[in-house]
Design a protein around this motif. Sequence first.
Motif, PDB file in Angstrom:
ATOM      1  N   GLY A 165       5.736   3.265   4.775  1.00  0.00           N
ATOM      2  CA  GLY A 165       4.806   2.976   5.853  1.00  0.00           C
ATOM      3  C   GLY A 165       4.968   1.563   6.355  1.00  0.00           C
ATOM      4  N   LYS A 166       4.217   1.247   7.391  1.00  0.00           N
ATOM      5  CA  LYS A 166       4.255  -0.096   7.968  1.00  0.00           C
ATOM      6  C   LYS A 166       3.341  -1.011   7.156  1.00  0.00           C
ATOM      7  N   VAL A 167       3.896  -2.118   6.715  1.00  0.00           N
ATOM      8  CA  VAL A 167       3.158  -3.079   5.902  1.00  0.00           C
ATOM      9  C   VAL A 167       2.720  -4.283   6.739  1.00  0.00           C
ATOM     10  N   MET A 177       2.425  -3.647  -2.332  1.00  0.00           N
ATOM     11  CA  MET A 177       3.866  -3.870  -2.439  1.00  0.00           C
ATOM     12  C   MET A 177       4.164  -5.024  -3.398  1.00  0.00           C
ATOM     13  N   GLU A 178       3.401  -6.082  -3.310  1.00  0.00           N
ATOM     14  CA  GLU A 178       3.607  -7.238  -4.191  1.00  0.00           C
ATOM     15  C   GLU A 178       3.385  -6.865  -5.654  1.00  0.00           C
ATOM     16  N   MET A 179       2.427  -5.977  -5.902  1.00  0.00           N
ATOM     17  CA  MET A 179       2.101  -5.595  -7.275  1.00  0.00           C
ATOM     18  C   MET A 179       3.083  -4.589  -7.866  1.00  0.00           C
ATOM     19  N   ASP A 190       8.941  -0.467   3.084  1.00  0.00           N
ATOM     20  CA  ASP A 190       8.275  -0.931   4.299  1.00  0.00           C
ATOM     21  C   ASP A 190       9.150  -0.577   5.493  1.00  0.00           C
ATOM     22  N   VAL A 191       8.590   0.133   6.465  1.00  0.00           N
ATOM     23  CA  VAL A 191       9.354   0.531   7.654  1.00  0.00           C
ATOM     24  C   VAL A 191       8.951  -0.283   8.881  1.00  0.00           C
ATOM     25  N   GLU A 200      13.766  -7.205   0.804  1.00  0.00           N
ATOM     26  CA  GLU A 200      14.015  -6.132  -0.172  1.00  0.00           C
ATOM     27  C   GLU A 200      13.040  -4.977   0.006  1.00  0.00           C
ATOM     28  N   TRP A 201      11.919  -5.210   0.671  1.00  0.00           N
ATOM     29  CA  TRP A 201      10.963  -4.137   0.936  1.00  0.00           C
ATOM     30  C   TRP A 201      11.429  -3.217   2.051  1.00  0.00           C
TER      31      TRP A 201
END
Length: 325
Positions: A165-167, A177-179, A190-191, A200-201
Amino acid sequence: MKNKFLYKLRSGKNPKFIYYAINACRLLMPKFFFRMRLHNRLETLSRRNDRTYIEQRVNYYNKLTGPIKLPSTAPHLAEHKIGKQKVYFFDTYQYTRWFPVRFQWGFCPGDVTYIPQYPSIVKSRPLTLHNENSVIMKLDKVRHFIFVNDKKTFESKKNMVIFRGKVKGKTSRKKFMEMYFHHPMCDLGDVSKNTTDPKEWQTEKKTIQEHLDYKFILALEGNDVASNLKWVMSSNSIAVMPQPTCETWFMEGTLIPNYHYIEIKPDFSDLESRLQYYIEHIDEAQEIIKHANEYVKQFKNRKRENLISLLVLEKYFKVTGQHAL
């Protein structure tokens, strides 16, 4: 470009060209044809066996109790024209065309997380007290209302949770994402475009069918609700999320934690333990899938959904002192 084209063909999402073609045809049909039929269409409610259920949903979406006077500046239906947010116009016009163009209303297109100053039609509203001015209709349905026919069994799926999904600009998703980006039980990506978040995401989108390879699918709210929740709950995978803070036509506020979806804490700290529990308790996981599938079924009766939409609008106009009949 090739990958983007192939993704659109295989994504599993509703094809927008069909949606726009149908709605272009609606614009060509004279409005008086629908206004002449409005009374008879609404009268069908009295002959239905599910009348009580329909009335409950109408009153859930439209909590207004009258009489209410709209401000003189409220726009008339005659002013309802196509703008930048075309899907919001089309999804409301499908039902506003049944009513006189002299009627006034409030209309807030987009991802709405605030309460309008006066009663208005919205796609989403916050799950807070005194949100009566937010009258929900089924908007942006081409993106939000997708259901699947999942033939993969829960047992055969990967013991992991997936998120695509969009972050960008979404604080809770960034925190997740960080966790968990490097966690072995998580397949995250992440798109977003033009983002300053970690490279890297960044990843390509996955189709809905590719998501269904996983036992668990993250349904994290973005601007308002998690748009993937509907199709996840129609599958043999399980939605994983904190309790929702917003709701749409899907009535997210009525969902029961650990009955329709797996609840995790708002700070996401218990994700691993919650996933591990349902990996080890397959029977309980399958019960959640059963309940989720049953919940989704109520939205698949197109004729009834259309009637509910008309009744939501009719109640809006009646409560605000405007009468079509």
